[in-house]
Design an enzyme around this catalytic site. Structure first.
Site, PDB file in Angstrom:
ATOM      1  N   HIS A  12       0.721  -1.148   0.080  1.00 24.32           N
ATOM      2  CA  HIS A  12      -0.044   0.029   0.046  1.00 24.32           C
ATOM      3  C   HIS A  12       1.021   1.064  -0.060  1.00 24.32           C
ATOM      4  O   HIS A  12       1.559   1.487   0.990  1.00 24.32           O
ATOM      5  CB  HIS A  12      -0.784  -0.061   1.160  1.00 24.32           C
ATOM      6  CG  HIS A  12      -1.759   1.165   1.280  1.00 24.32           C
ATOM      7  ND1 HIS A  12      -3.199   0.813   1.485  1.00 24.32           N
ATOM      8  CD2 HIS A  12      -1.828   2.401   1.213  1.00 24.32           C
ATOM      9  CE1 HIS A  12      -3.855   2.156   1.514  1.00 24.32           C
ATOM     10  NE2 HIS A  12      -2.861   3.097   1.352  1.00 24.32           N
ATOM     11  N   HIS A  14       1.521   5.394  -1.644  1.00 25.05           N
ATOM     12  CA  HIS A  14       1.205   6.728  -2.519  1.00 25.05           C
ATOM     13  C   HIS A  14       2.442   7.216  -3.186  1.00 25.05           C
ATOM     14  O   HIS A  14       3.099   7.703  -2.400  1.00 25.05           O
ATOM     15  CB  HIS A  14       0.374   7.636  -1.837  1.00 25.05           C
ATOM     16  CG  HIS A  14      -1.061   7.206  -1.072  1.00 25.05           C
ATOM     17  ND1 HIS A  14      -2.136   7.167  -1.595  1.00 25.05           N
ATOM     18  CD2 HIS A  14      -1.059   6.401   0.099  1.00 25.05           C
ATOM     19  CE1 HIS A  14      -3.106   6.503  -0.903  1.00 25.05           C
ATOM     20  NE2 HIS A  14      -2.305   6.221   0.329  1.00 25.05           N
ATOM     21  N   LYS A  99      -9.427  -0.335  -5.242  1.00 27.81           N
ATOM     22  CA  LYS A  99      -9.631   0.245  -3.862  1.00 27.81           C
ATOM     23  C   LYS A  99     -10.769   1.025  -3.785  1.00 27.81           C
ATOM     24  O   LYS A  99     -11.268   1.857  -4.515  1.00 27.81           O
ATOM     25  CB  LYS A  99      -8.301   1.272  -3.748  1.00 27.81           C
ATOM     26  CG  LYS A  99      -8.143   2.239  -2.571  1.00 27.81           C
ATOM     27  CD  LYS A  99      -7.530   1.114  -1.456  1.00 27.81           C
ATOM     28  CE  LYS A  99      -7.631   2.187  -0.151  1.00 27.81           C
ATOM     29  NZ  LYS A  99      -6.726   3.002  -0.040  1.00 27.81           N
ATOM     30  N   HIS A 136     -10.513   0.984   2.387  1.00 27.15           N
ATOM     31  CA  HIS A 136     -10.187   2.044   3.488  1.00 27.15           C
ATOM     32  C   HIS A 136     -11.442   1.954   4.093  1.00 27.15           C
ATOM     33  O   HIS A 136     -12.558   2.534   3.852  1.00 27.15           O
ATOM     34  CB  HIS A 136      -9.913   3.481   2.845  1.00 27.15           C
ATOM     35  CG  HIS A 136      -9.668   4.506   3.520  1.00 27.15           C
ATOM     36  ND1 HIS A 136      -8.581   5.485   3.683  1.00 27.15           N
ATOM     37  CD2 HIS A 136     -10.412   4.914   4.867  1.00 27.15           C
ATOM     38  CE1 HIS A 136      -8.435   6.187   4.525  1.00 27.15           C
ATOM     39  NE2 HIS A 136      -9.648   6.116   5.300  1.00 27.15           N
ATOM     40  N   HIS A 174      -4.589  -0.531   6.052  1.00 23.22           N
ATOM     41  CA  HIS A 174      -3.957   0.340   7.135  1.00 23.22           C
ATOM     42  C   HIS A 174      -4.532   0.092   8.363  1.00 23.22           C
ATOM     43  O   HIS A 174      -5.262   1.107   9.141  1.00 23.22           O
ATOM     44  CB  HIS A 174      -3.736   1.755   6.640  1.00 23.22           C
ATOM     45  CG  HIS A 174      -4.717   2.381   5.965  1.00 23.22           C
ATOM     46  ND1 HIS A 174      -6.034   2.423   6.190  1.00 23.22           N
ATOM     47  CD2 HIS A 174      -4.577   3.123   4.613  1.00 23.22           C
ATOM     48  CE1 HIS A 174      -6.798   2.952   5.264  1.00 23.22           C
ATOM     49  NE2 HIS A 174      -5.878   3.436   4.413  1.00 23.22           N
ATOM     50  N   ASP A 246       1.501   2.639   3.411  1.00 29.71           N
ATOM     51  CA  ASP A 246       0.938   3.962   3.356  1.00 29.71           C
ATOM     52  C   ASP A 246       1.599   5.177   3.293  1.00 29.71           C
ATOM     53  O   ASP A 246       1.075   6.143   3.761  1.00 29.71           O
ATOM     54  CB  ASP A 246      -0.379   3.810   4.475  1.00 29.71           C
ATOM     55  CG  ASP A 246      -1.586   4.786   4.057  1.00 29.71           C
ATOM     56  OD1 ASP A 246      -1.797   5.353   2.905  1.00 29.71           O
ATOM     57  OD2 ASP A 246      -2.320   5.261   4.965  1.00 29.71           O
TER      58      ASP A 246
END
Ligand code: ZN
Length: 348
Positions: A12, A14, A99, A136, A174, A246
């Site tokens: 995971h 970004h 996602k 999420h 997360h 994350d």
């Protein structure tokens, strides 16, 4: 103490775009092999062509000395996703997962869903192609306390969905609370990523000694009791818990203001932070399961054959605590203190 582990995967992350992508991709590409790349760019990635173009930009931006970097692309669950396109993207190997973001829960989530049940047709494509739904899990109901939002989402949305589609593989992203751990315990179909910062910190670290924007993320870092439950699960060696950093960079201009953006940039030192957590828990022998083998098994790939050595030793160097993008944005690195206690060497 010295330990060798297969080169880790980050399930995971970004990586952003443009100058931020250029600045951050090396931190991930030099440490991790697979990287599950989140689709919440300013314009969410909802079709396969955009995912492929984004993957090309990531690969082009990655440094020459990347380990064996393999960005894995995801689509953003929304009504804009065409199911035939999704299926084709999965079958061609471009799309690794989808996602789900609750609308408004976190960075660039305005295009997200208001109810998980609105996308059953999409989940059926995932179940049918053995592709996981990444979630999420955070209620956006303003009447729910911020520290209770993961538990509320799980109860209201995720448990009913899991019961409706028991063949759907779900990764609770997360995970931040014992309610999240309990969801994974209770559901064979579910696994969870755990971040370095949720393992290493609890909410008093965030709020007690001056408010710390660099520790502010979504879902928020929760109580010490929740943190202890995450550490117990992650360090247990259990197959359904694995590393997803994350890592989520924001410039200091977006972090230190009246409204701090949510996200912790930990790609640089997250591995050292996790090693510290496992060492303190007396579970260093289970580190490789968490960082390198459990997630690979969950996503149906072999662990890396390349190895990485972590050696516990005081490092006397001045480690960077920030980096800057080409445009002059500054980003704070999480975990530099842990990085002074571990040296990391990639083995041939
Ligand atoms: Zn994220």
């Amino acid at each position: 103490m010295t330990i060798e582990i297969p080169v880790p995967d980050d399930w995971h992350v970004h990586l952003r775009d443009d100058d931020m992508l250029d600045a951050v991709v090396g931190y991930t590409a030099r440490r991790f092999r697979y990287a599950m790349v989140m689709p919440n760019l300013a314009a969410p990635i909802t079709d396969v062509a955009d995912a492929e173009a984004y993957r090309d930009r990531i690969v082009a931006a990655a440094p020459d000395d990347a380990v064996d970097f393999r960005p894995q692309m995801t689509l953003y669950c929304s009504s804009a996703v065409d199911l035939a396109d999704l299926r084709a993207g999965i079958e061609s190997g471009v799309i690794r997962a989808v996602k789900y973001y609750p609308a408004g829960a976190t960075t660039n989530s305005a295009a997200g869903g208001t109810a998980m049940a609105d996308f059953i047709d999409l989940y059926e494509v995932l179940a049918d192609t053995d592709t996981r739904l990444l979630v999420h899990a955070e209620s956006t109901d303003p009447s729910v306390d911020i520290f209770a939002r993961e538990a509320a989402f799980i109860e209201r949305e995720l448990i009913p969905l899991a019961a409706r589609l028991p063949e759907l593989g779900i990764t609770l992203e997360h995970v931040s609370t014992k309610a999240g751990i309990a969801f994974v315990d209770d559901h064979e179909q579910a696994g969870a990523t755990v971040t370095p910062h949720h393992l290493a910190k609890e909410r008093s670290d965030l709020l007690a000694d001056g408010m710390r924007p660099d520790l502010y993320c979504k879902p928020v870092i929760n109580s010490a009791e929740d943190r202890d439950a995450l550490v117990a699960a992650a360090t247990s060696g259990r197959a359904d818990f694995f590393l997803g950093t994350d890592s989520a960079p924001h410039p200091t201009t977006a972090k230190y203001g009246p409204k701090a953006k949510a996200g912790v940039f930990n790609a640089a030192y997250g591995l050292e932070v996790v090693a510290d957590v496992f060492d303190r828990a007396g579970a260093i022998d289970n580190l490789a399961a968490f960082t390198s083998t459990n997630g690979a098994a969950c996503y149906g790939v072999e662990p890396s054959e390349r190895r990485l050595r972590l050696e516990k030793s005081d490092i006397d160097a001045d480690l960077a605590t920030t980096f800057s993008t080409a445009n002059g944005d500054e980003v704070v690195l999480f975990g530099a203190d842990a990085a002074t206690r571990w040296s990391v060497t990639l083995l041939d």
